[in-house]
Design an enzyme around this catalytic site. Sequence first.
Site, PDB file in Angstrom:
ATOM      1  CE  LYS A  72      -7.308   1.402   4.007  1.00 20.31           C
ATOM      2  NZ  LYS A  72      -6.139   0.757   4.142  1.00 20.31           N
ATOM      3  CG  ASP A 126      -3.217   2.316   6.183  1.00 22.27           C
ATOM      4  OD1 ASP A 126      -2.008   2.725   6.316  1.00 22.27           O
ATOM      5  OD2 ASP A 126      -3.711   1.290   5.907  1.00 22.27           O
ATOM      6  CG  MET A 127      -5.178  10.342   5.200  1.00 26.22           C
ATOM      7  SD  MET A 127      -6.075  10.783   6.794  1.00 26.22           S
ATOM      8  CE  MET A 127      -4.863  11.548   7.544  1.00 26.22           C
ATOM      9  NE  ARG A 170      -7.846   2.321  -1.736  1.00 32.06           N
ATOM     10  CZ  ARG A 170      -8.731   1.679  -0.670  1.00 32.06           C
ATOM     11  NH1 ARG A 170     -10.003   2.113  -0.843  1.00 32.06           N
ATOM     12  NH2 ARG A 170      -8.373   1.030   0.128  1.00 32.06           N
ATOM     13  NE  ARG A 171      -2.851   0.312  -4.810  1.00 33.64           N
ATOM     14  CZ  ARG A 171      -3.390   0.640  -3.792  1.00 33.64           C
ATOM     15  NH1 ARG A 171      -3.849   0.161  -2.852  1.00 33.64           N
ATOM     16  NH2 ARG A 171      -3.696   2.193  -3.441  1.00 33.64           N
ATOM     17  CE  LYS A 223       3.197  10.202  -7.214  1.00 27.10           C
ATOM     18  NZ  LYS A 223       3.314   9.977  -8.741  1.00 27.10           N
ATOM     19  NE  ARG A 256       2.642   3.915   4.693  1.00 26.38           N
ATOM     20  CZ  ARG A 256       1.633   3.290   5.145  1.00 26.38           C
ATOM     21  NH1 ARG A 256       0.316   3.660   5.064  1.00 26.38           N
ATOM     22  NH2 ARG A 256       1.756   2.088   5.925  1.00 26.38           N
TER      23      ARG A 256
END
Length: 281
Positions: free
Chosen positions: A69, A105-106, A262-263, A161, A158
Amino acid sequence: MSSRFVAGMTIEDALRAAESIQGQGIASTLDSLGENVTTPAEAQRSADIYHRLLDAIQARGLKANVSVKLTQMGMDLDPEHSLARSIVSDLVDHAVAAGTFVRVDMEGSEYTQATIDLVRALHAKPENRGHVGIVIQAYLYRSAQDIATLTGEGIRIRLCKGAYKEPPAVAFPEKKDVDANFIRLTEQLLDTSLYHGIATHDEAMVAAAKEYVRTKNIDRHQFEFQMLYGVRRDLQRALVAEGYNVRVYVPFGAEWYPYFMRRLAERPANVLFLAKNMLRS
Ligand code: FAD
């Protein structure tokens, strides 16, 4: 409960998880948890962990790469992002030498443009081609255009969503629209000859990708499905059995809290499960 989603606290824990996953025919991408560091020293310490990971991946011959990140690499610490650029550039050089790959990662939409700019700049160095890639989020309206730009330059993507809370000005508020866009973007990616990752646990998204590949006669090894550690292991195994490439995102480290939250937010059943376990203990 965090241990359901996080492989452990140490590099060794992550490597052990990657080895075990590899035994099931699944590749991994290792993620040392952490984001939004506040000092250059912290950013460098975060990068040092990744350098150790890259050495270990090479030494053990693991079928693995790393996910980083930019806010963990100091993106917030100077307006030009020079620190993050220099730290990630060193990581990509190391990945080239180790024969592996750095996935950036975004994060939230305030970082989208800067992340794209940084990855494009790194990828423009000829030695780095094929060794650095990015993530695109289907909930953002801008993503089809970003994919066109990035794949035009040969950058591997990658597709996910999107995991951050975004305003309707930049992202589809409705799940059905995110899902429809995910399918459109999956097709856009599969139409390129690059090796991309389709990152989802949603069976409808997986089915749409499989169907597109079938009807267009695309080689099933031309892309990979990606899933998170601890999520839909049954689906991961089923896809491997059907001959698809699968990679699992293996997060580890002490800074698991934001990732874990977040999960939980993605799936109300996880919160219920957590509450029941807390009541029991
Ligand atoms: P959803 O519609 O959210 O879920 C579909 C089904 O999947 C659910 O019904 C459930 O059965 C299962 N499922 C989904 N999430 C969970 C969960 N947490 N626990 C248990 N079951 C679950 N997001 C970013 O914004 N930036 C990134 O860089 C990024 N990288 C990712 C890398 C990988 C490999 C993956 C798999 C995801 C990544 N994400 C990232 C997260 C992603 O954006 C989604 O938030 C997440 O994958 C949930 O979306 P879904 O496609 O699985 O579909």
